[in-house]
Design an enzyme around this catalytic site. Structure first.
Site, PDB file in Angstrom:
ATOM      1  N   ARG A 267       6.330  27.223 -59.453  1.00 49.98           N
ATOM      2  CA  ARG A 267       6.208  28.121 -58.296  1.00 49.98           C
ATOM      3  C   ARG A 267       7.580  28.501 -57.744  1.00 49.98           C
ATOM      4  O   ARG A 267       8.416  27.623 -57.512  1.00 49.98           O
ATOM      5  CB  ARG A 267       5.381  27.408 -57.210  1.00 49.98           C
ATOM      6  CG  ARG A 267       5.307  28.120 -55.894  1.00 49.98           C
ATOM      7  CD  ARG A 267       4.392  29.311 -55.962  1.00 49.98           C
ATOM      8  NE  ARG A 267       4.183  29.900 -54.647  1.00 49.98           N
ATOM      9  CZ  ARG A 267       3.685  31.123 -54.481  1.00 49.98           C
ATOM     10  NH1 ARG A 267       3.341  31.855 -55.513  1.00 49.98           N
ATOM     11  NH2 ARG A 267       3.498  31.593 -53.257  1.00 49.98           N
ATOM     12  N   GLN A 278      14.830  20.201 -51.311  1.00 47.87           N
ATOM     13  CA  GLN A 278      14.836  18.744 -51.122  1.00 47.87           C
ATOM     14  C   GLN A 278      13.583  18.255 -50.378  1.00 47.87           C
ATOM     15  O   GLN A 278      13.087  17.157 -50.647  1.00 47.87           O
ATOM     16  CB  GLN A 278      16.095  18.316 -50.375  1.00 47.87           C
ATOM     17  CG  GLN A 278      16.403  16.851 -50.630  1.00 47.87           C
ATOM     18  CD  GLN A 278      17.703  16.430 -49.986  1.00 47.87           C
ATOM     19  OE1 GLN A 278      17.961  16.741 -48.827  1.00 47.87           O
ATOM     20  NE2 GLN A 278      18.520  15.718 -50.730  1.00 47.87           N
ATOM     21  N   GLY A 341       0.563  24.637 -51.134  1.00 53.10           N
ATOM     22  CA  GLY A 341       0.445  25.667 -50.099  1.00 53.10           C
ATOM     23  C   GLY A 341      -0.970  26.235 -50.072  1.00 53.10           C
ATOM     24  O   GLY A 341      -1.938  25.515 -50.331  1.00 53.10           O
ATOM     25  N   GLY A 342      -1.081  27.548 -49.794  1.00 49.89           N
ATOM     26  CA  GLY A 342      -2.400  28.195 -49.698  1.00 49.89           C
ATOM     27  C   GLY A 342      -3.199  28.070 -50.982  1.00 49.89           C
ATOM     28  O   GLY A 342      -4.429  27.939 -50.952  1.00 49.89           O
ATOM     29  N   GLU A 365     -18.052   0.853 -50.736  1.00 56.17           N
ATOM     30  CA  GLU A 365     -17.774  -0.577 -51.054  1.00 56.17           C
ATOM     31  C   GLU A 365     -17.055  -1.265 -49.892  1.00 56.17           C
ATOM     32  O   GLU A 365     -16.150  -2.075 -50.090  1.00 56.17           O
ATOM     33  CB  GLU A 365     -17.020  -0.718 -52.371  1.00 56.17           C
ATOM     34  CG  GLU A 365     -17.945  -0.466 -53.534  1.00 56.17           C
ATOM     35  CD  GLU A 365     -17.509  -1.075 -54.852  1.00 56.17           C
ATOM     36  OE1 GLU A 365     -16.862  -2.128 -54.867  1.00 56.17           O
ATOM     37  OE2 GLU A 365     -17.865  -0.466 -55.872  1.00 56.17           O
TER      38      GLU A 365
END
Ligand code: FAD
Length: 387
Positions: A267, A278, A341-342, A365
């Site tokens: 992307r 970062q 993201g979207g 459980e």
């Protein structure tokens, strides 16, 4: 990381990975969308011998333990938690028989479960008895040669699909926690019907149904262990299956991490791959740290249970593995959606399903709050009298 698995353990891991990647991956979105029980995949698992991973060789299984089960469950959960839950729930249903069944019961039921010829399920929960299992109302009234079962179990995984059910019912209410018993009931027994099938947020390929018992006769040979042992059978079963829920969390979180690193490397925004930011790298790093920490805990707990003759800390550590890895799964899948993201919010991308699937691991459980209660209580006992 190298966990120094034996060649047999690696073989189980590889086999489960192959089934998951080749058979589950192409259909997981469709199974989720249609809320369809994965019978074809269950058949493939059966042919591969995966249902027998932790059933003893004497009964046609592979003879592995908690770790072997965790390895198989993790690989399937990496691809689809709904399929992995259907697989794991059969092991949950088999456990009471494996741990406390008579030789006759083991001989009668375990070979079919190990071969995947018949699926199993475990029924404890009722509408008014979830965390407080002692509030169950299903009764097993003693008759000359067996029990008459009446009541309704709710949200039973593999309900309707499984053939063999281990059920916890009250045999003597006056005895309190020692008044419940575990019984084996086969699909098709008169008086045993299936109620509502739930529509769920996640793990939609798994079947979650009501079990309805109306004057259902269960022969006395189907009592697991002794009368009054129902909650002991339940606790000892969960002690051994909760690391498997942890393994579901590890697999699911690993699957989300795999998808997310791949996506972040592709992307582009601001004319850069988003993995070069970062902020994204740190999120990915934290996801990877958590997945590895969860895996290390789940494997260590599983090894401890398998290798220690009398694992005294079993409830505490199996609860720790379940809580930690399921919390990791929830956090990692949520962060995965954030990095997508979207697009992460859209059904076309797998992390949307993974985040929906993750939630159940903190609930079934024994909820994570209840696990923390157990761990806290054990700690308090351990430190009693210590300076
Ligand atoms: C998809 C699905 C599949 C399931 N499969 C099975 C199955 O195969 N077999 C089976 O028997 N059951 C099954 N269950 C039931 C599951 O184990 C219960 O949902 C779970 O134990 C919690 O019970 P509850 O939902 O009634 O929540 P409740 O007990 O009503 O709890 C509600 C909330 O209160 C909290 N809470 C309750 N008591 C305490 C306390 N003392 N301290 C702190 N917090 C507390 C809980 O943590 C929770 O957040 C399944 C459930 C689901 C949703």
């Amino acid at each position: 990381m190298n966990y120094f698995l034996t060649p047999e353990q690696k073989m189980i891991q590889d086999l489960a990975r192959k089934v998951a990647v080749e058979k589950v991956l192409p259909v997981r979105a469709e199974l989720d969308e249609k809320e369809e029980f994965p019978w074809e995949i269950m058949k493939v698992c059966a042919e591969a011998g995966l249902f027998g991973v932790s059933i003893s060789e004497e009964y046609g299984g592979f003879g592995g333990g908690v770790l072997e089960n965790c390895l198989a469950v993790e690989e399937m959960s990496r691809i689809c938690l709904g399929v992995a839950t259907s697989y794991a729930a059969s092991g949950l249903g088999a456990h009471p028989i494996m741990l406390y069944g008579s030789p006759e019961q083991k001989k009668k039921y375990l070979p079919d479960i190990a071969k995947g010829k018949r699926l199993a399920a475990f029924g404890l929960t009722e509408a008014d008895a979830g965390s407080d299992a002692s509030a169950i109302r299903t009764t097993a009234a003693r008759k000359a040669d067996g029990y008459l079962l009446n009541g309704t179990k709710q949200w039973i995984t593999n309900g309707g699909e499984a053939e063999i059910y281990t059920i916890i019912a009250i045999t003597d209410r006056s005895k309190g926690p020692r008044g419940a018993s575990a019984l084996i009931i086969e699909k098709g027994t008169p008086g045993f019907e299936f109620g509502k099938k739930e529509k769920k947020m996640g793990i939609r390929a798994s079947a979650t149904r009501e079990l309805v018992f109306q004057d259902c006769f269960v022969p006395k040979e189907n009592l697991i262990g002794k009368e009054g042992m129902g909650f002991i059978v339940t606790m000892r079963t969960f002690d051994r299956t909760r690391p498997g829920v942890g393994a579901q969390g590890v697999g699911l979180a690993q699957g989300a991490l795999d998808e997310t690193v791949r996506y972040a490397r592709e992307r582009e925004q601001f004319e850069k791959k988003i993995i070069s930011f970062q902020a994204i790298q740190h999120l990915l790093a934290d996801m990877a740290i958590q997945v590895e920490a969860a895996r290390a805990l789940v494997y260590s707990v599983a090894r401890y249970i398998d290798q220690e003759k009398n694992p005294k800390e079993i409830s505490k550590v199996s609860g720790m593995a379940k809580v930690f890895a399921s919390d990791v799964a929830m956090k990692v899948t949520t962060d995965a959606v954030q990095i997508f993201g979207g697009y992460g919010y859209m059904r076309e991308y797998p992390v949307e399903k993974m985040m929906r699937d993750a939630k159940i691991l903190q609930i079934f459980e024994g909820t994570n709050q209840i696990q923390r209660n157990i761990i806290g209580l054990e700690l308090s006992k351990e430190y009693a009298g210590k300076k």
